[in-house]
Design a protein around this motif. Structure first.
Motif, PDB file in Angstrom:
ATOM      1  N   GLY A 168       0.791  -1.228   0.000  1.00  0.00           N
ATOM      2  CA  GLY A 168       0.000   0.000   0.000  1.00  0.00           C
ATOM      3  C   GLY A 168       0.817   1.268   0.000  1.00  0.00           C
ATOM      4  O   GLY A 168       0.281   2.347   0.275  1.00  0.00           O
ATOM      5  N   GLY A 169       2.126   1.165  -0.266  1.00  0.00           N
ATOM      6  CA  GLY A 169       2.947   2.363  -0.226  1.00  0.00           C
ATOM      7  C   GLY A 169       3.012   2.918   1.183  1.00  0.00           C
ATOM      8  O   GLY A 169       3.244   2.184   2.140  1.00  0.00           O
ATOM      9  N   ILE A 170       2.773   4.213   1.317  1.00  0.00           N
ATOM     10  CA  ILE A 170       2.793   4.844   2.638  1.00  0.00           C
ATOM     11  C   ILE A 170       1.383   5.277   3.031  1.00  0.00           C
ATOM     12  O   ILE A 170       0.685   5.918   2.256  1.00  0.00           O
ATOM     13  N   TRP A 171       0.987   4.878   4.224  1.00  0.00           N
ATOM     14  CA  TRP A 171      -0.314   5.272   4.770  1.00  0.00           C
ATOM     15  C   TRP A 171      -0.117   6.541   5.597  1.00  0.00           C
ATOM     16  O   TRP A 171       0.711   6.580   6.503  1.00  0.00           O
ATOM     17  N   TYR A 172      -0.879   7.596   5.249  1.00  0.00           N
ATOM     18  CA  TYR A 172      -0.739   8.879   5.931  1.00  0.00           C
ATOM     19  C   TYR A 172      -1.892   9.106   6.903  1.00  0.00           C
ATOM     20  O   TYR A 172      -3.059   8.893   6.568  1.00  0.00           O
ATOM     21  N   PHE A 173      -1.527   9.537   8.083  1.00  0.00           N
ATOM     22  CA  PHE A 173      -2.498   9.795   9.141  1.00  0.00           C
ATOM     23  C   PHE A 173      -3.205  11.123   8.898  1.00  0.00           C
ATOM     24  O   PHE A 173      -2.578  12.125   8.572  1.00  0.00           O
ATOM     25  N   LYS A 174      -4.525  11.113   9.054  1.00  0.00           N
ATOM     26  CA  LYS A 174      -5.330  12.319   8.929  1.00  0.00           C
ATOM     27  C   LYS A 174      -6.287  12.404  10.108  1.00  0.00           C
ATOM     28  O   LYS A 174      -6.672  11.390  10.686  1.00  0.00           O
ATOM     29  N   ILE A 175      -6.688  13.625  10.450  1.00  0.00           N
ATOM     30  CA  ILE A 175      -7.631  13.842  11.550  1.00  0.00           C
ATOM     31  C   ILE A 175      -8.900  14.474  11.005  1.00  0.00           C
ATOM     32  O   ILE A 175      -8.840  15.470  10.277  1.00  0.00           O
ATOM     33  N   ARG A 176     -10.028  13.893  11.352  1.00  0.00           N
ATOM     34  CA  ARG A 176     -11.312  14.444  10.914  1.00  0.00           C
ATOM     35  C   ARG A 176     -11.556  15.791  11.584  1.00  0.00           C
ATOM     36  O   ARG A 176     -11.285  15.971  12.771  1.00  0.00           O
ATOM     37  N   SER A 177     -12.084  16.707  10.827  1.00  0.00           N
ATOM     38  CA  SER A 177     -12.285  18.061  11.350  1.00  0.00           C
ATOM     39  C   SER A 177     -13.298  18.097  12.496  1.00  0.00           C
ATOM     40  O   SER A 177     -13.201  18.958  13.381  1.00  0.00           O
ATOM     41  N   ASP A 178     -14.265  17.162  12.508  1.00  0.00           N
ATOM     42  CA  ASP A 178     -15.254  17.193  13.586  1.00  0.00           C
ATOM     43  C   ASP A 178     -14.642  16.791  14.939  1.00  0.00           C
ATOM     44  O   ASP A 178     -15.231  17.031  15.985  1.00  0.00           O
ATOM     45  N   GLU A 179     -13.448  16.174  14.931  1.00  0.00           N
ATOM     46  CA  GLU A 179     -12.782  15.813  16.182  1.00  0.00           C
ATOM     47  C   GLU A 179     -12.080  17.014  16.809  1.00  0.00           C
ATOM     48  O   GLU A 179     -11.781  17.011  18.001  1.00  0.00           O
ATOM     49  N   ILE A 180     -11.808  18.032  15.996  1.00  0.00           N
ATOM     50  CA  ILE A 180     -11.081  19.208  16.499  1.00  0.00           C
ATOM     51  C   ILE A 180     -11.860  20.490  16.219  1.00  0.00           C
ATOM     52  O   ILE A 180     -11.286  21.561  16.033  1.00  0.00           O
ATOM     53  N   LYS A 181     -13.186  20.361  16.180  1.00  0.00           N
ATOM     54  CA  LYS A 181     -14.021  21.507  15.833  1.00  0.00           C
ATOM     55  C   LYS A 181     -13.913  22.653  16.838  1.00  0.00           C
ATOM     56  O   LYS A 181     -14.275  23.793  16.537  1.00  0.00           O
ATOM     57  N   ALA A 182     -13.407  22.353  18.048  1.00  0.00           N
ATOM     58  CA  ALA A 182     -13.242  23.406  19.055  1.00  0.00           C
ATOM     59  C   ALA A 182     -12.221  24.443  18.613  1.00  0.00           C
ATOM     60  O   ALA A 182     -12.276  25.611  19.024  1.00  0.00           O
ATOM     61  N   ILE A 183     -11.273  24.049  17.732  1.00  0.00           N
ATOM     62  CA  ILE A 183     -10.242  24.995  17.302  1.00  0.00           C
ATOM     63  C   ILE A 183     -10.150  25.115  15.782  1.00  0.00           C
ATOM     64  O   ILE A 183      -9.452  26.001  15.280  1.00  0.00           O
ATOM     65  N   TYR A 184     -10.849  24.224  15.056  1.00  0.00           N
ATOM     66  CA  TYR A 184     -10.806  24.337  13.593  1.00  0.00           C
ATOM     67  C   TYR A 184     -12.168  24.749  13.054  1.00  0.00           C
ATOM     68  O   TYR A 184     -13.172  24.065  13.281  1.00  0.00           O
ATOM     69  N   LYS A 185     -12.197  25.846  12.326  1.00  0.00           N
ATOM     70  CA  LYS A 185     -13.451  26.379  11.794  1.00  0.00           C
ATOM     71  C   LYS A 185     -13.472  26.383  10.265  1.00  0.00           C
ATOM     72  O   LYS A 185     -14.341  26.987   9.658  1.00  0.00           O
ATOM     73  N   GLY A 186     -12.546  25.670   9.668  1.00  0.00           N
ATOM     74  CA  GLY A 186     -12.460  25.652   8.219  1.00  0.00           C
ATOM     75  C   GLY A 186     -13.463  24.703   7.581  1.00  0.00           C
ATOM     76  O   GLY A 186     -14.334  24.142   8.247  1.00  0.00           O
ATOM     77  N   GLU A 187     -13.324  24.506   6.281  1.00  0.00           N
ATOM     78  CA  GLU A 187     -14.297  23.714   5.527  1.00  0.00           C
ATOM     79  C   GLU A 187     -13.828  22.291   5.204  1.00  0.00           C
ATOM     80  O   GLU A 187     -14.607  21.487   4.719  1.00  0.00           O
ATOM     81  N   LYS A 188     -12.583  21.990   5.460  1.00  0.00           N
ATOM     82  CA  LYS A 188     -12.079  20.652   5.152  1.00  0.00           C
ATOM     83  C   LYS A 188     -12.706  19.604   6.081  1.00  0.00           C
ATOM     84  O   LYS A 188     -12.915  19.868   7.271  1.00  0.00           O
ATOM     85  N   LYS A 189     -13.015  18.433   5.536  1.00  0.00           N
ATOM     86  CA  LYS A 189     -13.577  17.354   6.339  1.00  0.00           C
ATOM     87  C   LYS A 189     -12.508  16.620   7.145  1.00  0.00           C
ATOM     88  O   LYS A 189     -12.798  16.038   8.181  1.00  0.00           O
ATOM     89  N   GLU A 190     -11.285  16.631   6.643  1.00  0.00           N
ATOM     90  CA  GLU A 190     -10.179  16.054   7.386  1.00  0.00           C
ATOM     91  C   GLU A 190      -8.893  16.800   7.036  1.00  0.00           C
ATOM     92  O   GLU A 190      -8.762  17.352   5.939  1.00  0.00           O
TER      93      GLU A 190
END
Length: 426
Positions: free
Chosen positions: A226-248
Motif C-alpha cells: 500500500g505504499g505509505i499510509w498517511y495519518f489524517k484527523i477528521r475536522s469534527d474531532e477538532i471543531k473546538a479549534i478548527y473552523k475551516g471547511e475541510k472534512k479532514e
C-alpha cells in the motif's frame, strides 16, 4: 486504516494438479505432515489423519504456500544490515507461537495457520474426490477452530505492517514491501509467496512557524502493498479549534517532535515504542483539545506514556513536540501539579519526568505518593516494567542483534545538536 487486499490463489493452486506424474520434487513432505499431525493433535483429532491416503497427502502437499524471506532488487537503496534485520524479523514473527487455536492448549504460529489453510483448501476443492461428510466429521474440531481464526492472509499482512512500523523512521528514507504469489516447479514444487522490499521517499514541505520557515514531514509509515499510509484527523474531532471547511486535515510532524519522542521514551524499546505508536494511530479515535492545542495520546502496551502535541497551521495539523505524561502541559501533568503541589522544578528534581524512574522501586500501596499518582492518573506508569517486551521470544531469534541495530540509530540521531534538528534531520 483500510485493510489491504491480498491476491487470490485459487488459479495458482488449481494448476498444481497438472504437475502430477511429472517427477516434481517433494522435498520436505515428511516434515510438512509431521507439522500437520501436530496441529491436528492440538485440536484433538489426530486419529482423523488416517483418512488421508498417500495420494491425498501428495495433492495436499502440492497446494501448500511457501512463505519466503524478503528480497531486495538491484537498485533499491536499502542498507544490507537493514535487509538482514528485516529477514530476521520475518522469520521470527512468522513462526512465533502466540495464536490460540484451542483454548488452553499449545499455541500455534502464522506458519501453522497456513498449514491448516492448505488442508482446508484441499478438502473444500470441488474436484478433491473426498468423502466430505467423513472428513468434515473427523476433522471437525480442527475445521471449527480454523474458522474462528483470522484468515492467514490477515495474520501475515498484519505481521508485515507491524514489522514495517518497527523498522521505519518517520522522516527518513523509508521502505515497504510488495508481494505476489508465484507458482514454481523447481527446486521445489508449489506456490511461493514472494516479498520484495521497495524504497519510498518521505513527503517534505516547508511552512512558516512563528515567523520562520521550517521543514515538516507528512506523518505516516509504509504498509504492505500500500505504499505509505498517511495519518489524517477528521475536522469534527477538532471543531473546538478548527473552523475551516475541510472534512479532514493532513498531519505533518517536525523533526524536533521525532527526536523528543525517541529521547523521552528511553530506555523503553524503540522497536516496541514505534509499534505501539503505529497501532494507536491506525485505530485512532479521539483527539484531545486543550488550550488551543491538539494532544494525541501515545501508549506503551496499555500504559499511556505521553502525547504528541500539535497545532493547526495553514489548514494542516503540525505535530511540534512529544511530552512525557507528567509534563505540566499535559492533562495528567497539570493534575499532578495540582494534587501534589509540586512545581516544574520539583517534578524534575524528583525525576518524575523520566521513564526510567518508573521502571523500578514502585511506591507502597498505602503511601502518599501512590495516592497522588492515582489521583493524577499516572500510577500505571509503574506497570511499564511488566509490559511484555518484543524480545521475550529469545529461542526463535537473536533479538539483541535487532535491538542493537535500532538503538544505535536512536543514539546517532540524539547526538545531533538540538538547534540543528530541522536542518540535519530533514
Amino acid at each position: 486504516m483500510p485493510r489491504k487486499t491480498t491476491k487470490k490463489r485459487t488459479k495458482k493452486r488449481n494448476n498444481i494438479f497438472a504437475f502430477k506424474g511429472q517427477g516434481i520434487s517433494t522435498g520436505g513432505q515428511a516434515e510438512f505432515f509431521d507439522r500437520f499431525e501436530k496441529l491436528a493433535d492440538i485440536a484433538g483429532c489426530k486419529d482423523a489423519c488416517k483418512l488421508l491416503n498417500k495420494s491425498n497427502r501428495m495433492l495436499m502437499y502440492l497446494l501448500r504456500i511457501h512463505l519466503t524471506q524478503p528480497r531486495v532488487d538491484k537498485g533499491e537503496p536499502i542498507d544490507k544490515k537493514q535487509a538482514k534485520v528485516l529477514a530476521i524479523l520475518f522469520r521470527s514473527l512468522r513462526e512465533k507461537r502466540d495464536i490460540e487455536l484451542i483454548k488452553g492448549r499449545e499455541k500455534i504460529s502464522i506458519g501453522d495457520v497456513y498449514v491448516i489453510d492448505c488442508f482446508i483448501y484441499f478438502i473444500r476443492k470441488e474436484d478433491s474426490g473426498l468423502d466430505l461428510e467423513a472428513f468434515n466429521s473427523a476433522f471437525k474440531p480442527l475445521i471449527d477452530a480454523y474458522d474462528e481464526l483470522e484468515s492467514p492472509e490477515d495474520l501475515l499482512y498484519g505481521m508485515y505492517d507491524n514489522i514495517l512500523a518497527m523498522l521505519n523512521v518517520i522522516g527518513r528514507e523509508m521502505f515497504s514491501i510488495k508481494t505476489e504469489f508465484v507458482q514454481k516447479k523447481h527446486p521445489v514444487s508449489g506456490v511461493f509467496h514472494i516479498v520484495k522490499v521497495k524504497h519510498h521517499r518521505p513527503v517534505k514541505r516547508s511552512i512558516a512557524i512563528e515567523g520562520k520557515r521550517r521543514p515538516i514531514i507528512q506523518f505516516g509509515w509504509p504498509i504492505a502493498n500500500g505504499g505509505i499510509w498517511y495519518f489524517k484527523i477528521r475536522s469534527d474531532e477538532i471543531k473546538a479549534i478548527y473552523k475551516g471547511e475541510k472534512k479532514e486535515l493532513e498531519v505533518y510532524i517536525q523533526s524536533h517532535a521525532i527526536m523528543r519522542f525517541e529521547e523521552r521514551t528511553k530506555p523503553l524499546s524503540l522497536l516496541a515504542c514505534r509499534l505501539f505508536m503505529a497501532n494507536v494511530f491506525r485505530n485512532f479515535k479521539v483527539a484531545h483539545v486543550k488550550d488551543g492545542k491538539i494532544f494525541l495520546p501515545l501508549y506503551y502496551g496499555h500504559v499511556k506514556i505521553g502525547y504528541f502535541v500539535a497545532a493547526i497551521i495553514d489548514e494542516k495539523v503540525i505535530i511540534k513536540t512529544f511530552l512525557f505524561i507528567t509534563h505540566r502541559s499535559t492533562p495528567e501533568g497539570h493534575l499532578l501539579e495540582k494534587v501534589s503541589g509540586l512545581g516544574k522544578k520539583d517534578i524534575s528534581y524528583w525525576r518524575f519526568d523520566s521513564v526510567s524512574s518508573f521502571l523500578s522501586n514502585p511506591p507502597k500501596e498505602d503511601s502518599l505518593i501512590k495516592k497522588i499518582m492515582q489521583e493524577a492518573g499516572i500510577h500505571q506508569l509503574f506497570d511499564l516494567k511488566n509490559v511484555i517486551a518484543l524480545n521475550s521470544n529469545q529461542k526463535d531469534v537473536d533479538w539483541a542483534e535487532v535491538e542493537e541495530y535500532i538503538e544505535n540509530g536512536r543514539e546517532e540521531r540524539l547526538q545531533i545538536p538540538e538547534e540543528k534538528y530541522d536542518e540535519e534531520y530533514c
